[in-house]
Design an enzyme around this catalytic site. Structure first.
Site, PDB file in Angstrom:
ATOM      1  N   ARG A 126       4.631   3.546  -8.393  1.00  0.00           N
ATOM      2  CA  ARG A 126       3.918   2.337  -7.967  1.00  0.00           C
ATOM      3  C   ARG A 126       4.872   1.326  -7.341  1.00  0.00           C
ATOM      4  O   ARG A 126       4.539   0.658  -6.364  1.00  0.00           O
ATOM      5  CB  ARG A 126       3.204   1.711  -9.183  1.00  0.00           C
ATOM      6  CG  ARG A 126       2.178   0.646  -8.791  1.00  0.00           C
ATOM      7  CD  ARG A 126       1.017   1.293  -8.065  1.00  0.00           C
ATOM      8  NE  ARG A 126      -0.158   0.468  -8.006  1.00  0.00           N
ATOM      9  CZ  ARG A 126      -0.495  -0.323  -6.981  1.00  0.00           C
ATOM     10  NH1 ARG A 126       0.304  -0.418  -5.950  1.00  0.00           N
ATOM     11  NH2 ARG A 126      -1.618  -0.992  -6.985  1.00  0.00           N
ATOM     12  N   HIS A 156       5.741   2.520  -3.898  1.00  0.00           N
ATOM     13  CA  HIS A 156       4.605   2.252  -3.020  1.00  0.00           C
ATOM     14  C   HIS A 156       4.596   0.796  -2.552  1.00  0.00           C
ATOM     15  O   HIS A 156       4.187   0.485  -1.430  1.00  0.00           O
ATOM     16  CB  HIS A 156       3.310   2.583  -3.749  1.00  0.00           C
ATOM     17  CG  HIS A 156       2.079   2.403  -2.937  1.00  0.00           C
ATOM     18  ND1 HIS A 156       1.269   1.290  -3.037  1.00  0.00           N
ATOM     19  CD2 HIS A 156       1.516   3.193  -1.986  1.00  0.00           C
ATOM     20  CE1 HIS A 156       0.257   1.413  -2.193  1.00  0.00           C
ATOM     21  NE2 HIS A 156       0.373   2.545  -1.551  1.00  0.00           N
ATOM     22  N   SER A 194      -0.618   8.577  -0.101  1.00  0.00           N
ATOM     23  CA  SER A 194       0.607   7.789  -0.283  1.00  0.00           C
ATOM     24  C   SER A 194       1.375   8.251  -1.509  1.00  0.00           C
ATOM     25  O   SER A 194       2.590   8.484  -1.459  1.00  0.00           O
ATOM     26  CB  SER A 194       0.258   6.302  -0.406  1.00  0.00           C
ATOM     27  OG  SER A 194      -0.311   5.806   0.774  1.00  0.00           O
TER      28      SER A 194
END
Length: 213
Positions: free
Chosen positions: A40, A43, A17
């Site tokens: 982050r 994501h 990812s």
């Protein structure tokens, strides 16, 4: 049609990812520490174009991470942000607080004709100095935070300003960018934002970027 074989190993899912995000997102303008925070956040929402909407002050990630390492509390505008913060990643057993359900909040909100999210900010004062602020829902909370700083309240170490919505969200975040009051900040300009983005930023700062759910 070729059958899709799902990846089941958590570490491998995260590795792939984050590799995809770094390959597809425009991250070159961020320093390494801030890049980790932005990755982050991407994501958490699945939108690589979010990087273009990130506005961040110089040294934000270093300042915010250092505050957490020193034990600073994390003050959240809503319970969704608080619950999204991974407690085991907090480097100093930091308090992660949301005072939205404090019994005093309704009285303050009624008195000031404002939202409960904004009213609870008045209760942050004794913990606000040197804190990390994570706002992921309420533009009124961000506006109130800036008002209190202008009125002489203790300055936090860093502000994550990511309220989402169509009324006041754009304006509150622009107010932070236009005058951060000498506070390190990261914000998502425009209408996008949300609790998941705010808590993801905190988790990254706390050391939970890759390999952690």
């Amino acid at each position: 049609m070729t059958a899709f074989t799902p990846v089941r190993d958590p570490a491998e899912i995260y590795r792939r990812s984050f590799a995809i995000i770094r390959a597809e997102a425009e991250l070159a303008r961020f320093d390494a520490a801030t890049e980790s925070v932005v990755v982050r956040m991407i994501h958490a929402c699945g939108m690589v174009d979010l990087a273009a909407d990130i506005a961040v002050s110089d040294g934000f990630a270093f300042t915010a991470s250092a505050a957490l390492q020193a034990g600073a509390p994390v003050l959240c505008d809503v319970e969704m942000v608080r619950h999204g913060v991974i407690g085991r990643l907090m480097p100093a057993g930091n308090e992660v607080l949301c005072l939205l359900n404090d019994p005093r909040v309704r009285e303050i909100a009624a008195r000031d004709a404002t939202t409960r999210s904004a009213a609870q900010v008045d209760l942050w004062a004794e913990r606000m100095g040197g804190a990390v602020i994570a706002i992921g829902n309420a533009p009124t909370a961000l506006f109130r935070l800036l008002e209190l700083i202008d009125a002489g309240a203790p300055k936090p170490a860093a502000i994550i300003g990511a309220p989402v919505g169509f009324v006041g969200a754009v304006e509150s975040k622009q107010a932070l960018v236009d005058d951060p009051r000498g506070v390190a900040y990261l914000t998502v300009t425009g209408r996008r934002g949300g609790s998941a983005l705010a808590s993801a930023a905190v988790n990254a700062l706390a050391g939970g970027l890759e390999g952690h759910g």
